[in-house]
Every structure is written in structure tokens, then in C-alpha cells.
Design a protein around this motif. Structure first.
Motif, PDB file in Angstrom:
ATOM      1  N   LEU A  63       0.826  -1.203   0.000  1.00 17.51           N
ATOM      2  CA  LEU A  63       0.000   0.000   0.000  1.00 17.51           C
ATOM      3  C   LEU A  63       0.868   1.264   0.000  1.00 17.51           C
ATOM      4  N   GLY A  64       1.852   1.271  -0.858  1.00 14.31           N
ATOM      5  CA  GLY A  64       2.741   2.427  -0.959  1.00 14.31           C
ATOM      6  C   GLY A  64       2.722   3.015  -2.352  1.00 14.31           C
ATOM      7  N   VAL A  65       3.206   4.240  -2.451  1.00 19.73           N
ATOM      8  CA  VAL A  65       3.244   4.917  -3.747  1.00 19.73           C
ATOM      9  C   VAL A  65       4.511   5.757  -3.812  1.00 19.73           C
ATOM     10  N   VAL A  66       5.167   5.730  -4.967  1.00 12.64           N
ATOM     11  CA  VAL A  66       6.394   6.488  -5.199  1.00 12.64           C
ATOM     12  C   VAL A  66       6.053   7.699  -6.062  1.00 12.64           C
ATOM     13  N   HIS A  67       6.639   8.856  -5.719  1.00 10.91           N
ATOM     14  CA  HIS A  67       6.396  10.087  -6.477  1.00 10.91           C
ATOM     15  C   HIS A  67       7.718  10.643  -6.993  1.00 10.91           C
ATOM     16  N   TRP A  68       7.665  11.199  -8.198  1.00 13.12           N
ATOM     17  CA  TRP A  68       8.784  11.946  -8.760  1.00 13.12           C
ATOM     18  C   TRP A  68       8.292  13.360  -9.057  1.00 13.12           C
ATOM     19  N   MET A  69       8.931  14.362  -8.464  1.00 10.41           N
ATOM     20  CA  MET A  69       8.542  15.765  -8.642  1.00 10.41           C
ATOM     21  C   MET A  69       9.674  16.549  -9.301  1.00 10.41           C
ATOM     22  N   ILE A  70       9.303  17.604 -10.046  1.00  7.34           N
ATOM     23  CA  ILE A  70      10.292  18.392 -10.768  1.00  7.34           C
ATOM     24  C   ILE A  70       9.738  19.796 -10.980  1.00  7.34           C
ATOM     25  N   PRO A  71      10.597  20.837 -11.000  1.00 10.56           N
ATOM     26  CA  PRO A  71      10.114  22.156 -11.408  1.00 10.56           C
ATOM     27  C   PRO A  71       9.677  22.132 -12.871  1.00 10.56           C
ATOM     28  N   ARG A  72       8.575  22.795 -13.160  1.00  6.09           N
ATOM     29  CA  ARG A  72       8.032  22.781 -14.517  1.00  6.09           C
ATOM     30  C   ARG A  72       9.072  23.236 -15.537  1.00  6.09           C
ATOM     31  N   GLU A  73       9.816  24.295 -15.213  1.00 10.79           N
ATOM     32  CA  GLU A  73      10.772  24.814 -16.190  1.00 10.79           C
ATOM     33  C   GLU A  73      11.903  23.831 -16.460  1.00 10.79           C
ATOM     34  N   ASP A  74      12.258  23.003 -15.464  1.00 11.02           N
ATOM     35  CA  ASP A  74      13.288  21.987 -15.683  1.00 11.02           C
ATOM     36  C   ASP A  74      12.778  20.870 -16.580  1.00 11.02           C
ATOM     37  N   LEU A  75      11.499  20.531 -16.449  1.00  8.03           N
ATOM     38  CA  LEU A  75      10.930  19.519 -17.343  1.00  8.03           C
ATOM     39  C   LEU A  75      10.931  20.024 -18.780  1.00  8.03           C
ATOM     40  N   VAL A  76      10.573  21.272 -18.975  1.00 12.22           N
ATOM     41  CA  VAL A  76      10.589  21.854 -20.325  1.00 12.22           C
ATOM     42  C   VAL A  76      11.997  21.802 -20.911  1.00 12.22           C
ATOM     43  N   ALA A  77      13.002  22.072 -20.062  1.00 11.56           N
ATOM     44  CA  ALA A  77      14.391  22.102 -20.507  1.00 11.56           C
ATOM     45  C   ALA A  77      15.038  20.725 -20.523  1.00 11.56           C
ATOM     46  N   LEU A  78      14.281  19.680 -20.184  1.00 11.08           N
ATOM     47  CA  LEU A  78      14.786  18.299 -20.140  1.00 11.08           C
ATOM     48  C   LEU A  78      15.956  18.169 -19.178  1.00 11.08           C
ATOM     49  N   ARG A  79      15.853  18.883 -18.041  1.00 14.11           N
ATOM     50  CA  ARG A  79      16.852  18.798 -16.975  1.00 14.11           C
ATOM     51  C   ARG A  79      16.240  18.023 -15.814  1.00 14.11           C
ATOM     52  N   PHE A  80      16.783  16.841 -15.572  1.00 17.41           N
ATOM     53  CA  PHE A  80      16.193  15.971 -14.569  1.00 17.41           C
ATOM     54  C   PHE A  80      17.078  15.803 -13.331  1.00 17.41           C
ATOM     55  N   ASP A  81      18.104  16.648 -13.215  1.00 18.76           N
ATOM     56  CA  ASP A  81      19.001  16.547 -12.066  1.00 18.76           C
ATOM     57  C   ASP A  81      18.363  17.062 -10.782  1.00 18.76           C
ATOM     58  N   ARG A  82      17.291  17.851 -10.875  1.00 17.54           N
ATOM     59  CA  ARG A  82      16.646  18.382  -9.680  1.00 17.54           C
ATOM     60  C   ARG A  82      15.427  17.577  -9.260  1.00 17.54           C
ATOM     61  N   VAL A  83      15.191  16.454  -9.892  1.00 14.24           N
ATOM     62  CA  VAL A  83      14.040  15.623  -9.532  1.00 14.24           C
ATOM     63  C   VAL A  83      14.119  15.227  -8.058  1.00 14.24           C
ATOM     64  N   GLN A  84      12.997  15.375  -7.369  1.00 11.96           N
ATOM     65  CA  GLN A  84      12.864  14.920  -5.982  1.00 11.96           C
ATOM     66  C   GLN A  84      11.947  13.697  -5.989  1.00 11.96           C
ATOM     67  N   THR A  85      12.278  12.718  -5.160  1.00 15.42           N
ATOM     68  CA  THR A  85      11.516  11.474  -5.118  1.00 15.42           C
ATOM     69  C   THR A  85      11.091  11.171  -3.692  1.00 15.42           C
ATOM     70  N   SER A  86       9.890  10.631  -3.535  1.00 20.32           N
ATOM     71  CA  SER A  86       9.415  10.239  -2.216  1.00 20.32           C
ATOM     72  C   SER A  86       8.692   8.910  -2.282  1.00 20.32           C
ATOM     73  N   VAL A  87       8.641   8.217  -1.145  1.00 20.64           N
ATOM     74  CA  VAL A  87       7.853   7.008  -1.006  1.00 20.64           C
ATOM     75  C   VAL A  87       6.910   7.217   0.170  1.00 20.64           C
ATOM     76  N   ASP A  88       5.603   7.145  -0.105  1.00 22.92           N
ATOM     77  CA  ASP A  88       4.604   7.347   0.947  1.00 22.92           C
ATOM     78  C   ASP A  88       3.859   6.027   1.157  1.00 22.92           C
ATOM     79  N   MET A  89       3.700   5.649   2.430  1.00 19.42           N
ATOM     80  CA  MET A  89       3.045   4.393   2.748  1.00 19.42           C
ATOM     81  C   MET A  89       2.012   4.636   3.852  1.00 19.42           C
TER      82      MET A  89
END
Length: 245
Positions: A217-243
Motif C-alpha cells: 500500500l505504498g506509492v512512489v512520487h517523482w517531482m520536478i520544477p516545470r521549467e526543468d521539465l521543459v528544458a529536459l533537466r532531470f538533475d533536480r528531480v525529488q523522489t518520495s515514497v509514501d506508505m
């Protein structure tokens, strides 16, 4: 997909005030759901071994899933996904640390790739496309929508699989929309963790994978600033696991 027109018609038939149902619809956001079965095309894969360029080092986390961006219909989500190429998502669900328990790799279209046999491979599932709407589960918007049990039931009955306080009990990937979970809003936490509370952080993807013994019963999230996604920059991605709990 749960069409707003279908939802409106059913809610009206059940005598729900138009102001209540319009408020509900106003918060809905388009998203893509990928499931191991479905009528749509297979546009991704969960588990198995990822396809990576030969010169890319082994990721530091287990392979979760990949998405063929060119196969995602335009305007299917409210986030600026790449128009082509593949996004590959990785996560550590055993000892998760907020912000640092996963990563995202982008492989541009036409890049030579080969199957990479990584340790701790999860079972392979093709992922099939469906178009959905999502509703908020956290923060002030959820408070405003609280108490609408009848509206929730209409949403379920008219085809909305992603609903408040419910996470599908199957392998599911969601691209865009609102984040699911139990304990916090991962998008807000990502911005806070990055010291960027005024930034335009968005949910890139979430992954519910109940077949993993360590992700009950867990879920993993990947978050990113919108402007970084547009620029295809994924070094600032934040990840979480919520259970649950």
C-alpha cells in the motif's frame, strides 16, 4: 476516462446541486494512467531490465518503469512532457529517503540503447495507456471538497479510477495531475526540501506497485520544477515514497 459531461449528467440525475458538482469538476486535472491491462496501446513497461545507452552508468536505484513519450497524446496531461524519446524512472523502495530515493533518465529519440541487466529487477509488465482525470488529496483544496461522499460515488460510478483517498490496488503509473498518498503532499514537500517554496514544482509521475513486498500500500512520487521539465533537466528531480501509517 471520466468525462466531465458524463459526470455532470449523472450528478444532476441524482439531484446534486450544480454549484457543488461544478466546484468538483473545476479542480479536476487531466493525467495519463498506465496499467498492466487495458484497451489502449502499450506505451511503457514496468520492471524487467531497462533499455539504456551503453555509455550511461548503472543507475543507483532499481528500475521502476519507462514511458514512450511520443506515444502520449498531446494535451493528455497538464504537464510539459517531452514530445519524443523515453523517460526511465528508478527508485529505492527499501530504505527511502525523501528527495533522494530515486532518479529519472531521459533517452532522446534515436539514441542507440541496449538492455541493461540490473540487480533487484522487478517483475515485467507492459503498461497500457488510458486517459484520466485526477482530483486533489492534500491541502486546502481537499478541505474544500471534503464531505462530498455522494460526489465521490458519482465519480467512481462514471469511470473515475483515480479518486480522493483511494489508490488503485494494482501496478499503476500516473503522469501529471495530483499526487496520491496518505501522509503529506509530496509536491509541497519537494519544493520545501529544495528550498524553493515559490518555485513551480509539479508531479511528474507516481507509481503504485502493490506487487512489491516492501511497498505494501505504498506509492512512489517523482517531482520536478516545470521549467526543468521543459528544458529536459532531470538533475533536480525529488523522489518520495509514501506508505500507510
Amino acid at each position: 476516462m471520466n468525462e466531465p459531461s458524463t459526470f455532470r449528467a449523472e450528478a444532476s440525475e441524482r439531484g446534486i446541486p450544480s454549484a457543488d458538482l461544478e466546484r468538483w469538476v473545476s479542480f479536476a486535472r487531466p493525467c495519463v494512467a498506465l496499467r498492466p491491462t487495458g484497451d489502449g496501446p502499450a506505451i511503457g513497461a514496468a520492471g524487467g531490465h531497462p533499455m539504456l545507452p551503453a555509455d550511461v552508468p548503472d543507475p543507483g536505484f532499481a528500475f521502476a518503469f519507462s514511458v514512450d513519450c511520443a506515444a502520449v497524446p498531446p494535451q493528455a496531461t497538464d504537464i510539459p512532457l517531452p514530445g519524443d524519446g523515453h523517460l526511465l524512472f528508478f527508485a529505492n523502495t527499501f530504505e527511502p529517503e525523501f528527495g533522494k530515493c530515486g532518479e529519472v533518465l531521459y533517452v532522446p529519440a534515436g539514441t542507440p540503447v541496449e538492455e541493461r541487466a540490473l540487480e533487484d529487477a522487478n517483475p515485467h509488465h507492459d503498461l497500457y495507456l488510458s486517459l484520466d482525470l485526477s482530483l486533489p488529496e492534500h491541502g486546502d483544496v481537499k478541505v474544500e471538497l471534503a464531505g462530498g461522499e455522494e460526489l465521490k460515488q458519482v465519480w467512481r460510478d462514471t469511470g473515475g479510477p483515480i479518486v480522493i483517498e483511494e489508490i488503485p490496488s494494482e501496478v499503476v503509473v500516473q503522469l501529471g495531475g495530483y499526487a496520491s498518498g496518505w501522509n503529506y503532499d509530496p509536491v509541497e514537500e519537494a519544493a520545501r526540501s529544495a528550498g524553493d517554496i515559490d518555485g513551480n514544482w509539479i508531479l511528474l509521475a507516481e507509481w503504485s506497485a502493490d506487487y512489491l513486498e516492501n511497498l505494501d500500500l505504498g506509492v512512489v512520487h517523482w517531482m520536478i520544477p516545470r521549467e526543468d521539465l521543459v528544458a529536459l533537466r532531470f538533475d533536480r528531480v525529488q523522489t518520495s515514497v509514501d506508505m500507510v501509517g
